[in-house]
Design a protein around this motif. Structure first.
Motif, PDB file in Angstrom:
ATOM      1  N   GLU A  51       1.426 -26.459 -39.088  1.00 42.79           N
ATOM      2  CA  GLU A  51       0.144 -26.901 -39.631  1.00 42.79           C
ATOM      3  C   GLU A  51      -1.016 -26.198 -38.937  1.00 42.79           C
ATOM      4  O   GLU A  51      -1.986 -25.797 -39.580  1.00 42.79           O
ATOM      5  CB  GLU A  51       0.012 -28.417 -39.500  1.00 42.79           C
ATOM      6  N   THR A  52      -0.917 -26.042 -37.625  1.00 46.93           N
ATOM      7  CA  THR A  52      -1.962 -25.345 -36.867  1.00 46.93           C
ATOM      8  C   THR A  52      -2.035 -23.884 -37.291  1.00 46.93           C
ATOM      9  O   THR A  52      -3.123 -23.341 -37.497  1.00 46.93           O
ATOM     10  CB  THR A  52      -1.689 -25.439 -35.353  1.00 46.93           C
ATOM     11  N   GLU A  53      -0.856 -23.273 -37.440  1.00 48.91           N
ATOM     12  CA  GLU A  53      -0.806 -21.865 -37.842  1.00 48.91           C
ATOM     13  C   GLU A  53      -1.415 -21.680 -39.234  1.00 48.91           C
ATOM     14  O   GLU A  53      -2.185 -20.758 -39.470  1.00 48.91           O
ATOM     15  CB  GLU A  53       0.643 -21.377 -37.828  1.00 48.91           C
ATOM     16  N   GLN A  54      -1.087 -22.589 -40.156  1.00 48.57           N
ATOM     17  CA  GLN A  54      -1.637 -22.500 -41.513  1.00 48.57           C
ATOM     18  C   GLN A  54      -3.146 -22.724 -41.481  1.00 48.57           C
ATOM     19  O   GLN A  54      -3.892 -22.030 -42.159  1.00 48.57           O
ATOM     20  CB  GLN A  54      -0.970 -23.518 -42.442  1.00 48.57           C
ATOM     21  N   GLY A  55      -3.592 -23.680 -40.676  1.00 52.21           N
ATOM     22  CA  GLY A  55      -5.026 -23.930 -40.544  1.00 52.21           C
ATOM     23  C   GLY A  55      -5.754 -22.727 -39.990  1.00 52.21           C
ATOM     24  O   GLY A  55      -6.848 -22.379 -40.446  1.00 52.21           O
TER      25      GLY A  55
END
Length: 101
Positions: free
Chosen positions: A88-92
């Motif tokens: 999720e952090t990477e996608q954000g």
């Protein structure tokens, strides 16, 4: 901020390996139930003593297996949560770096 880098592919592979081990322990627990149901060969004292030993040892193995499975299940859940958080952090981060029109 630290320079720690997490390899998500390695994390996914570790989760798969732990899940495979968990399944093997689960199978062993299912088949190990017979160890706790050993019957004495006869009514003589040596048979009763052996039976008591066998049931006690079987129960100890089952308890150990259960503790290990519980620990492994917790580890798998924690790793999955970590993976989800990193994804999720990477996608954000990717979304934040896209050019805005």
């Amino acid at each position: 901020m630290s320079g720690t880098k997490v390899d998500l592919d390695t994390l996914r592979a570790a989760i798969k390996e732990y899940e495979a081990i968990y399944l093997e322990l689960d199978k062993a627990h299912d088949t190990g139930g017979a160890l706790t149901a050993v019957q004495p060969a006869g009514l003589d004292m040596p048979s009763k003593v052996y039976n008591n030993w066998a049931v006690t040892a079987g129960a100890a193995h089952q308890k150990s297996n259960e503790q290990l499975r519980n620990t492994l299940k917790t580890r798998i859940e924690n790793l999955k949560a970590t993976l989800t958080q990193y994804e999720e952090t990477e996608q954000g981060n990717k979304d934040n770096l896209k050019p805005r029109d």
